[in-house]
Every structure is written in C-alpha cells, then in structure tokens.
Design a protein around this motif. Structure first.
Motif, PDB file in Angstrom:
ATOM      1  N   ILE A 340       0.843  -1.208   0.000  1.00 54.14           N
ATOM      2  CA  ILE A 340       0.000   0.000   0.000  1.00 54.14           C
ATOM      3  C   ILE A 340       0.871   1.250   0.000  1.00 54.14           C
ATOM      4  O   ILE A 340       0.653   2.188  -0.781  1.00 54.14           O
ATOM      5  N   ILE A 341       1.884   1.266   0.875  1.00 49.39           N
ATOM      6  CA  ILE A 341       2.730   2.453   1.010  1.00 49.39           C
ATOM      7  C   ILE A 341       3.486   2.738  -0.281  1.00 49.39           C
ATOM      8  O   ILE A 341       3.562   3.889  -0.738  1.00 49.39           O
ATOM      9  N   VAL A 342       4.066   1.702  -0.879  1.00 49.68           N
ATOM     10  CA  VAL A 342       4.818   1.883  -2.129  1.00 49.68           C
ATOM     11  C   VAL A 342       3.934   2.471  -3.213  1.00 49.68           C
ATOM     12  O   VAL A 342       4.327   3.401  -3.939  1.00 49.68           O
ATOM     13  N   MET A 343       2.716   1.968  -3.320  1.00 52.63           N
ATOM     14  CA  MET A 343       1.821   2.462  -4.359  1.00 52.63           C
ATOM     15  C   MET A 343       1.378   3.900  -4.092  1.00 52.63           C
ATOM     16  O   MET A 343       1.229   4.697  -5.032  1.00 52.63           O
ATOM     17  N   VAL A 344       1.184   4.262  -2.827  1.00 54.61           N
ATOM     18  CA  VAL A 344       0.804   5.646  -2.513  1.00 54.61           C
ATOM     19  C   VAL A 344       1.978   6.586  -2.799  1.00 54.61           C
ATOM     20  O   VAL A 344       1.781   7.723  -3.240  1.00 54.61           O
ATOM     21  N   ILE A 345       3.210   6.124  -2.568  1.00 59.17           N
ATOM     22  CA  ILE A 345       4.386   6.940  -2.901  1.00 59.17           C
ATOM     23  C   ILE A 345       4.449   7.194  -4.402  1.00 59.17           C
ATOM     24  O   ILE A 345       4.698   8.326  -4.847  1.00 59.17           O
ATOM     25  N   PHE A 346       4.211   6.160  -5.202  1.00 58.16           N
ATOM     26  CA  PHE A 346       4.208   6.356  -6.657  1.00 58.16           C
ATOM     27  C   PHE A 346       2.987   7.159  -7.104  1.00 58.16           C
ATOM     28  O   PHE A 346       3.050   7.865  -8.117  1.00 58.16           O
ATOM     29  N   CYS A 347       1.904   7.044  -6.372  1.00 63.84           N
ATOM     30  CA  CYS A 347       0.736   7.893  -6.630  1.00 63.84           C
ATOM     31  C   CYS A 347       1.127   9.355  -6.480  1.00 63.84           C
ATOM     32  O   CYS A 347       0.782  10.196  -7.315  1.00 63.84           O
ATOM     33  N   ASN A 348       1.869   9.669  -5.418  1.00 66.13           N
ATOM     34  CA  ASN A 348       2.324  11.042  -5.212  1.00 66.13           C
ATOM     35  C   ASN A 348       3.245  11.494  -6.337  1.00 66.13           C
ATOM     36  O   ASN A 348       3.193  12.651  -6.778  1.00 66.13           O
ATOM     37  N   LEU A 349       4.083  10.583  -6.825  1.00 69.69           N
ATOM     38  CA  LEU A 349       4.992  10.901  -7.927  1.00 69.69           C
ATOM     39  C   LEU A 349       4.210  11.382  -9.155  1.00 69.69           C
ATOM     40  O   LEU A 349       4.569  12.382  -9.795  1.00 69.69           O
ATOM     41  N   THR A 350       3.150  10.664  -9.491  1.00 65.55           N
ATOM     42  CA  THR A 350       2.348  11.054 -10.661  1.00 65.55           C
ATOM     43  C   THR A 350       1.568  12.337 -10.397  1.00 65.55           C
ATOM     44  O   THR A 350       1.348  13.132 -11.314  1.00 65.55           O
ATOM     45  N   MET A 351       1.163  12.539  -9.147  1.00 68.44           N
ATOM     46  CA  MET A 351       0.445  13.778  -8.823  1.00 68.44           C
ATOM     47  C   MET A 351       1.343  14.999  -8.946  1.00 68.44           C
ATOM     48  O   MET A 351       0.897  16.075  -9.368  1.00 68.44           O
ATOM     49  N   ILE A 352       2.613  14.841  -8.579  1.00 65.91           N
ATOM     50  CA  ILE A 352       3.564  15.953  -8.745  1.00 65.91           C
ATOM     51  C   ILE A 352       3.684  16.319 -10.218  1.00 65.91           C
ATOM     52  O   ILE A 352       3.700  17.505 -10.583  1.00 65.91           O
ATOM     53  N   ALA A 353       3.769  15.304 -11.074  1.00 62.59           N
ATOM     54  CA  ALA A 353       3.836  15.564 -12.512  1.00 62.59           C
ATOM     55  C   ALA A 353       2.596  16.318 -12.983  1.00 62.59           C
ATOM     56  O   ALA A 353       2.699  17.321 -13.708  1.00 62.59           O
ATOM     57  N   THR A 354       1.424  15.864 -12.558  1.00 58.60           N
ATOM     58  CA  THR A 354       0.173  16.482 -12.999  1.00 58.60           C
ATOM     59  C   THR A 354       0.029  17.896 -12.465  1.00 58.60           C
ATOM     60  O   THR A 354      -0.319  18.832 -13.201  1.00 58.60           O
ATOM     61  N   ALA A 355       0.285  18.088 -11.173  1.00 55.94           N
ATOM     62  CA  ALA A 355       0.128  19.407 -10.555  1.00 55.94           C
ATOM     63  C   ALA A 355       1.095  20.419 -11.153  1.00 55.94           C
ATOM     64  O   ALA A 355       0.739  21.588 -11.378  1.00 55.94           O
ATOM     65  N   SER A 356       2.329  19.990 -11.424  1.00 55.80           N
ATOM     66  CA  SER A 356       3.306  20.912 -11.999  1.00 55.80           C
ATOM     67  C   SER A 356       2.922  21.304 -13.423  1.00 55.80           C
ATOM     68  O   SER A 356       3.126  22.459 -13.833  1.00 55.80           O
ATOM     69  N   ARG A 357       2.328  20.372 -14.183  1.00 53.91           N
ATOM     70  CA  ARG A 357       1.876  20.711 -15.544  1.00 53.91           C
ATOM     71  C   ARG A 357       0.699  21.664 -15.498  1.00 53.91           C
ATOM     72  O   ARG A 357       0.564  22.556 -16.339  1.00 53.91           O
ATOM     73  N   GLN A 358      -0.185  21.492 -14.535  1.00 55.68           N
ATOM     74  CA  GLN A 358      -1.321  22.415 -14.401  1.00 55.68           C
ATOM     75  C   GLN A 358      -0.820  23.822 -14.082  1.00 55.68           C
ATOM     76  O   GLN A 358      -1.290  24.816 -14.647  1.00 55.68           O
ATOM     77  N   LEU A 359       0.147  23.921 -13.161  1.00 54.11           N
ATOM     78  CA  LEU A 359       0.736  25.212 -12.814  1.00 54.11           C
ATOM     79  C   LEU A 359       1.470  25.811 -14.007  1.00 54.11           C
ATOM     80  O   LEU A 359       1.349  27.012 -14.284  1.00 54.11           O
ATOM     81  N   PHE A 360       2.217  24.991 -14.718  1.00 50.19           N
ATOM     82  CA  PHE A 360       2.944  25.438 -15.916  1.00 50.19           C
ATOM     83  C   PHE A 360       1.981  26.017 -16.960  1.00 50.19           C
ATOM     84  O   PHE A 360       2.231  27.080 -17.530  1.00 50.19           O
TER      85      PHE A 360
END
Length: 520
Positions: A340-360
């Motif tokens: 569960i923890i590993v998958m939530v960490i990778f979930c955060n990784l993809t969210m950083i990509a998405t959030a940064s593109r939205q800001l960009f």
C-alpha cells in the motif's frame, strides 16, 4: 491539396516554434501538431507517453484499491459495510459517466490546461475570461493540495507501520511532516532528473499495481474469517449520530469519491502524449473502468474480512488491524502494508507531474505573478522544472502546518476534492450550454453524438450530489476538531481568486481562447 497545404503551414509554424528537426519526440503526430497549432500553443514538452504508459500513469495516480484502505473508516463510521459497498459502487458509476463527458472535451482540446482552457473556449463569450481564470486558480490549488494529501497519507502510513513493528514507538506529528517531505522529495527526483524515464517507470509500476492487488486479495480470501453476505451488503451503521441512515450514508460517501478522483490527469499530460486527441479519452474511460472494478472488488472483500467494527479503534489503523487479524503475523501484515505504502508513494509521484503541468499551463497564459519563471521549461530536461520545485515546496510547507495543528492541515487538504469537482461541474456545464443553444462544437475523436446531452446532464446530477456530500461533517454537531472545513477553505479560495482577478489578473490574463487559431 488544400489540406496538404494547410498541414505544411502547421509544420512550418511548428518548426519555427520548436527549433530544428532533431526534436522528433516533441513533434508528435500530425494531429498533435494540428491541435497545438489551433490552440496557439508552443510544443515545449516531450511526447514520450503512449496509450499504455498514460493508462498506467492514471491508474497509479488514482490508486483506487490502495487508497480505499486508509480512508475506509470514513464510510464504515457513516454507512457501515453496506453503506461502504454501495457508496463505492454509486461513485464508480457516477465517475464512469462524468469522465465520459470530460473525455469528449479532452479529445476536442487536448491541452495541459484542461478544465480552465475548456471553459475559456466553451463558456458564453461574456463569461469566458473570469470563469476560466477562477477555474485555473481552483485547479492549480486543488492539484497542489492533492500532492500534499498523497504525500501526507504515505507518511502517516509509514508511521503506522513503524508502530506495528516497534510497540514502544510513539508517533509524533513532526515525524509525519518529515516523512511527507521525504516522499515528496522522492517524487521530485523522478519528475526532474529521471523525467524521460517516467513513461517506462509507470509501465513497470502498473505491474506492481496489479500484482499487489492479488497479493493482498488472496491472503484476505484465504486467511480471514468470513462475515455473512447479507450482513456485508445490507448492514448499515450510523456511527456519526445523524437523524437518519440516508444522511449518514451521504456523510460517508466521500470514501467512495476520493479514490476515483483524478482520471483527468491524462488531460494535464496531453502535451507529452502521442496522438493525444485519440488516446486521452480512451485512457480516461478505461482507467475509470478498471480502477473502479478493482476498487469495488477490494471493498467487498475487505468488508467480508472486516469482522467487528471494533477495528476502527485500533491504534495502527483499521485496515492494518484487519490484515493482522487475518494473517496473525506481524511480518506478513507488514509486507501487505508495504505494498500500500509503495503504491501511494508512486501515486504522489504522478500527482507531482500532474500538478506541476497544471501550474505550468496556467503560468503560460500569464495568469499568475512571475509567470515566465513558472512556465520556464528547462532545456535538455524538457520539464517545467520551476513548477515541479514549487509543487515540492508547497507540499513541504503544508506538511509543516500539521506539526502545529492536524485539524488545520486536514482543513487545507480538504480543498482537493471540492476544487476538482467544481472544475468538472463548470466544464461540463459549458458543454451543456453549447448543446442546448445549438452552438458550434469542436470536432472530437470521442464524439458522444446524440447521447452527448443526456450523458452531460446525468454527469452534472452526480457531480452536484458529490459536491454537496463532500461538505458534510462526520457528525451532525461538530466541534472544531470534527468540523468539515471544506466550505470555509473553498469559499476563501473563491474570494481570494476574485480579488486577485480584479486587482491583477484582468490586466494580464486574456484567456486561452484569445490565442486559438480558427482553422478553415
């Protein structure tokens, strides 16, 4: 001949904007170039994603079956096992319809800006500028809060795992904050130095997403005591103390909404995707279907293995207690929790990509101060580096709030769901207006045809219901510690955005629609 001449014009403009012909990865398909040309955008990001990698990206970002474990107490307190099972199912059906509506718009205008761009193009002319500006701010803040939410969730689950293995460990709020920052920092590494490997990484992590599902499901099925099927599907709990069970069910439905949110991440990565107009809608619909199916199977299985609701009192968390009750082994329980923890960490990784593109994207349209800095794409890396770092800083600062007050931090993080739902409501509302008033529609490779209006209207019904439900507190007479502060944070965000628009934004922000080229 006219079409070929037009394609030549697009390629000429594209070459002038991107540079020499060596940037094959940036070019995408002719359709991608045509879409970028029409929308008046410069192709700055690499189109390294294909269908399978963006499908993996969205599945991991949503992490539906994984996230349902730590947030399950919301539904089990207000709803019980019956409420949880049917709340999740209702949410799944709702988001299948909602994301079908969004997928059509994603095919019409496959841009990183997503909802605020669609509103700028599809809203009534007199409201395009202010509505898209407000939605841009709401989406930016919502996705930034979502990054902090996933990192904080991973951090707190690590604390629970440590507490399980070391009984003398006393969890401190600052421990959770440091772990949150560490999780976010890990995500930044993948979104900067390893950005070009992100599509490959997403495909590999999808394997963990699938194998991990069975790695937890099978032990629960084999080792857990069984609850009666009738009790699982028909037993409801009003632990919050509401006047009736229906209200309690509504108060707990956010446990079904949260794990199914975020399929629009495919849209925000559209400028890094080959054949985006075709792939984005397919990815959104299939992600919602498969993640929802996996999630519902896991919810039902979890409720069968739950036993007594006394697990809600466990110091480790309800789902960890259920794992331990099933396996009778700290080691086996730890292994399941690590998945569960590993998958939530990778979930955060993809969210950083998405959030940064939205800001960009929002910065690229001159919507925020220092927009040139936020919209800068670092040469060679081909990622909006400054926006990625800003996302990390935002997560870190929000996590520090938790040291002083976990209530204050949860209040800020509650912005996530209402912000994203609001952007869906406004986007689909604009399409409904266009269809009802017979306004021209953009061509789409995912055209809903005559079913478009009914699907859009049903989507709005679900969205309004979900939005209202997210404002419910867990108990009918809340004190500050149990209050749902979503409405306060949401209202403050709207007021701030409006004030900022009138003092600054209206002087610099034109809106994406002003850059759109009309193609004959």
């Amino acid at each position: 001949m006219a079409s070929k001449a037009h394609d030549t014009q697009i390629d000429t403009v594209f070459a002038e904007e991107v540079g020499d012909g060596s940037h094959e990865l940036k070019k995408g398909t002719p359709e991608d170039r045509a879409d970028m040309y029409r929308m008046g955008k410069v192709q700055e990001l690499n189109r390294g994603f294909r269908f399978m990698s963006i499908f993996s990206f969205c599945c991991i970002l949503m992490s539906t079956w994984e996230v349902q474990f730590p947030i399950s107490p919301i539904a089990l307190v207000n709803g019980g096992t019956g409420g949880y099972v049917w709340a999740f199912f209702l949410s799944w059906i709702g988001f299948l319809i909602i994301n079908t509506s969004l997928a059509e718009m994603g095919s019409m205008a496959p841009t990183t800006g997503g909802q605020y761009h669609w509103i700028s193009e599809f809203a009534p002319r007199q409201y395009q500028k202010i509505m898209s500006y407000l939605m841009g701010w709401i989406c930016v803040l919502g996705w930034q809060a979502m990054c902090a939410t996933s990192a904080y969730l991973a951090g707190t689950q690590i604390q629970a795992l440590v507490a399980l293995n070391y009984p003398n460990y006393v969890p401190e709020t600052w421990h959770g904050s440091l772990l949150t920052i560490a999780v976010a920092a890990y995500g930044v590494i993948f979104n900067t130095w390893l950005a070009k490997k992100l599509p490959l990484v997403e495909g590999l992590v999808l394997v963990i997403h699938i194998l991990g599902f069975f790695g937890i499901l099978v032990p629960l099925w084999v080792l857990s005591p069984r609850t009666d099927a009738k009790a699982v599907f028909t037993s409801f709990n009003n632990g919050g103390g509401w006047n009736n069970m229906a209200t309690s069910f509504v108060a707990g439905i956010s446990a079904g909404i949260g794990p199914l949110l975020g399929a629009d991440a495919a849209v925000h990565m559209a400028e890094e995707l080959q054949d985006a107009a075709r792939v984005v809608p397919r990815s959104m619909v299939w992600t919602t279907f498969f993640n929802g199916l996996f999630g519902w199977i896991m919810v039902i299985s979890y409720c069968f293995c739950l036993g007594s609701l006394d697990v809600l009192e466990s110091p480790y968390g309800a789902y960890i207690q259920v794992f331990y009750n099933s396996t009778k082994s700290t080691g086996a329980t730890s292994a399941m929790v690590v998945i569960i923890i590993v998958m939530v960490i990778f979930c955060n990784l993809t969210m950083i990509a998405t959030a940064s593109r939205q800001l960009f994207a929002f910065a690229r349209d001159d919507a925020i101060p220092f927009h040139n800095w936020f919209a800068h794409v670092r040469p060679g890396w081909d990622v909006p580096f400054n926006s990625v770092i800003t996302t990390f800083i935002t997560t870190s600062l929000l996590s520090l709030i938790g040291i002083g007050s976990a209530v204050a931090l949860n209040s800020i993080l509650s912005l996530t769901t209402v912000a994203i739902l609001t952007s869906y409501i406004c986007s689909i509302g604009c399409i409904i207006w266009r269809r009802l008033t017979n306004q021209p529609m953009l061509p789409s490779k995912f055209d809903l045809g005559k079913w478009g209006l009914p699907i859009n209207i049903v989507s709005q019904v679900f969205l309004v219901f979900f939005l209202v439900a997210t404002f419910f507190p867990p108990v009918p007479n809340p004190v500050p510690e149990t209050m749902n502060w979503s409405i306060v944070i949401y209202g403050a965000t709207i007021l701030f955005s409006l004030a900022y628009y009138f003092f600054y934004g209206r002087h610099t922000y034109a809106g994406p629609v002003e850059y759109v080229r009309k193609l004959e």
